[in-house]
Design a protein around this motif. Structure first.
Motif, short mmCIF file in Angstrom:
data_model
loop_
_atom_site.label_atom_id
_atom_site.label_comp_id
_atom_site.label_asym_id
_atom_site.label_seq_id
_atom_site.Cartn_x
_atom_site.Cartn_y
_atom_site.Cartn_z
N ASP A 91 41.30 -67.27 21.78
CA ASP A 91 42.40 -67.83 22.58
C ASP A 91 43.32 -66.72 23.08
O ASP A 91 43.24 -65.57 22.65
N GLU A 92 44.22 -67.11 23.99
CA GLU A 92 45.22 -66.17 24.47
C GLU A 92 46.47 -66.29 23.62
O GLU A 92 46.61 -67.19 22.81
N GLY A 93 47.39 -65.34 23.80
CA GLY A 93 48.64 -65.38 23.05
C GLY A 93 48.86 -64.11 22.26
O GLY A 93 47.96 -63.30 22.07
N GLU A 94 50.11 -63.94 21.81
CA GLU A 94 50.49 -62.73 21.12
C GLU A 94 49.76 -62.56 19.79
O GLU A 94 49.35 -61.45 19.44
N LEU A 95 49.59 -63.65 19.04
CA LEU A 95 48.91 -63.56 17.75
C LEU A 95 47.45 -63.17 17.93
O LEU A 95 46.93 -62.30 17.22
N ASN A 96 46.80 -63.78 18.91
CA ASN A 96 45.40 -63.44 19.17
C ASN A 96 45.27 -62.01 19.72
O ASN A 96 44.26 -61.34 19.49
N ARG A 97 46.30 -61.58 20.43
CA ARG A 97 46.31 -60.19 20.90
C ARG A 97 46.37 -59.24 19.71
O ARG A 97 45.69 -58.20 19.70
N LEU A 98 47.19 -59.59 18.73
CA LEU A 98 47.28 -58.79 17.51
C LEU A 98 45.93 -58.76 16.80
O LEU A 98 45.47 -57.70 16.36
N PHE A 99 45.28 -59.92 16.68
CA PHE A 99 43.97 -59.99 16.04
C PHE A 99 42.94 -59.13 16.78
O PHE A 99 42.09 -58.49 16.17
N HIS A 100 43.03 -59.16 18.11
CA HIS A 100 42.10 -58.35 18.91
C HIS A 100 42.29 -56.86 18.62
O HIS A 100 41.31 -56.11 18.50
N GLU A 101 43.55 -56.44 18.48
CA GLU A 101 43.81 -55.03 18.17
C GLU A 101 43.30 -54.68 16.78
O GLU A 101 42.78 -53.57 16.56
N VAL A 102 43.43 -55.62 15.83
CA VAL A 102 42.90 -55.39 14.48
C VAL A 102 41.38 -55.24 14.53
O VAL A 102 40.80 -54.37 13.87
N ASN A 103 40.72 -56.09 15.31
CA ASN A 103 39.26 -55.99 15.46
C ASN A 103 38.86 -54.66 16.10
O ASN A 103 37.85 -54.05 15.72
N SER A 104 39.64 -54.20 17.08
CA SER A 104 39.36 -52.92 17.72
C SER A 104 39.49 -51.78 16.72
O SER A 104 38.68 -50.85 16.70
N LEU A 105 40.53 -51.87 15.88
CA LEU A 105 40.72 -50.85 14.85
C LEU A 105 39.55 -50.84 13.88
O LEU A 105 39.06 -49.78 13.47
N ALA A 106 39.06 -52.04 13.51
CA ALA A 106 37.91 -52.13 12.62
C ALA A 106 36.67 -51.49 13.25
O ALA A 106 35.90 -50.80 12.58
N ALA A 107 36.48 -51.73 14.55
CA ALA A 107 35.33 -51.14 15.25
C ALA A 107 35.43 -49.61 15.26
O ALA A 107 34.43 -48.90 15.08
N ILE A 108 36.65 -49.09 15.48
CA ILE A 108 36.85 -47.63 15.48
C ILE A 108 36.57 -47.05 14.10
O ILE A 108 35.91 -46.02 13.97
N LEU A 109 37.05 -47.74 13.06
CA LEU A 109 36.80 -47.26 11.69
C LEU A 109 35.30 -47.28 11.37
O LEU A 109 34.79 -46.37 10.72
N ASN A 110 34.59 -48.31 11.85
CA ASN A 110 33.14 -48.37 11.65
C ASN A 110 32.44 -47.20 12.33
O ASN A 110 31.51 -46.60 11.79
N ALA A 111 32.91 -46.90 13.57
CA ALA A 111 32.30 -45.80 14.31
C ALA A 111 32.52 -44.47 13.60
O ALA A 111 31.61 -43.64 13.48
N HIS A 112 33.75 -44.27 13.08
CA HIS A 112 34.04 -43.04 12.34
C HIS A 112 33.19 -42.95 11.07
O HIS A 112 32.68 -41.88 10.72
#
Length: 345
Positions: A91-112
């Motif tokens: 969904d859209e919204g600030e909370l989902n935006r925060l979740f999306h950033e957390v998922n992006s951080l997880a993807a970066i940590l996986n790549a590292h």
């Protein structure tokens, strides 16, 4: 308003407004009708409206609590080692935006983590290869030394095994020098001193380097190209790269074979070609010829350490160039190096 982008918050506002409007209309109707106990009815309607709004808020916050619990569970799962754990954020919204950033951080940590794991595997394989490459000449030196100790008065044996020992020491020196060069290139500690160089002069130095070896092995070594072609490069390192490819050609050709080196210029690139009519490379080996320590199961070469072509490729790429290989068994092999001409781009 950004807050209304969230569909859950938007539905919450719509429900509360609907309840307020409905009960406001009901209260208005009761007041206009001037029915008995109108104040009691309006008060009851107000209380009911408040109860409905509290119920709507309770449902909303319970849903948000469930979403947050799910997010916390996914974060804990990721920390526990589940690299595929992700928070739903469709969904859209600030909370989902925060979740999306957390998922992006997880993807970066996986790549590292994957890069680190790959680096460790590469280091392990490299150390294993180095150990294997060192064992052979060291074992040979140990054997030769033992034979020399047993035959201290035989000049022929001393001469023979001294020569063999010297060959193994040369092999060790070549291995160590190439490893140092590749390590420096990987670490980025080598600064290429690139200047405009005449390719004919560079090729003349390479020709002098291998002329005696080619003559001793009865192999024809020829260099042809336009004397006016120049290339911005580090002459020492580019000479090392081209020299390694020429040496590889000499090592994999027989007496009577020829190695032909040509250079030419096009609109956007300068091209250097090393071509031989030797035994050729098996199609199974072509994708791997530039890998470090790679040794073909079809190769009869027992002296090489498998670093020359890898080092050549690293140097060429450091010059923003590319190298390709084409080969046919029994016909020969062609290495093609391409270097961009920056001034003409």
């Amino acid at each position: 308003m950004k807050i209304l982008v969230d569909s859950n918050i938007k539905r919450l506002f719509c429900r509360i407004i609907t309840v307020i409007v409905v009960f406001s209309l009901l209260s208005t109707i009761l007041l206009v009708a001037e029915t008995e106990n109108v104040i009691s009815y309006v008060s009851t309607a107000s209380i009911c409206m408040g109860v409905f709004i509290l119920a709507i808020l309770y449902c909303y916050f319970r849903q948000q609590h469930a979403v947050m619990n799910h997010a916390v569970e996914q974060i804990h799962a990721f920390i526990a080692g589940n690299s595929a754990a992700r928070i739903e954020c469709d969904d859209e919204g600030e909370l989902n935006r925060l979740f999306h950033e957390v998922n992006s951080l997880a993807a970066i940590l996986n790549a590292h983590a994957e890069n680190e794991s790959s680096a460790k595997r590469s280091m392990k394989d490299t150390l294993s290869d180095i150990s294997h490459q060192l064992k052979t000449p060291l074992a040979a030196l140990n054997i030769y030394n033992g034979i020399l100790q047993q035959e201290p008065t035989d000049p022929d044996a001393i001469r023979k095994f001294t020569t063999l020992s010297e060959q193994e020491l040369d092999r060790l020196e070549t291995l160590v020098q190439n490893l140092l060069k590749i390590t420096k290139l990987d670490a980025g500690t080598i600064v290429l001193e690139q200047t405009e160089q005449n390719l004919s002069d560079l090729m003349a130095r390479i020709e002098r380097r291998f002329a005696v070896q080619a003559q001793q092995q009865d192999k024809a070594l020829s260099f042809t190209g336009d004397d006016s072609i120049s290339l911005r490069c580090d002459p020492h390192w580019l000479g090392e790269a081209v020299g390694n490819i020429v040496k590889n050609a000499l090592d994999h050709t027989q007496a009577g074979n020829s190695i032909h080196i040509t250079w030419r210029s096009f609109a956007l690139v300068v091209q250097i070609i090393v071509q031989d009519n030797g035994c050729g490379i098996h199609s199974e080996d072509l994708p791997h010829v530039f890998k470090r320590f790679y040794r073909s199961r079809f190769s009869k070469d027992t002296q090489g350490v498998g670093l020359g072509l890898s080092l050549a490729k690293a140097i060429i790429e450091a010059h923003s160039g590319t190298v390709e290989v084409d080969s046919t068994l029994g016909v020969g092999t062609t290495f093609t190096m391409n270097f961009l001409i920056p001034t003409k781009l």
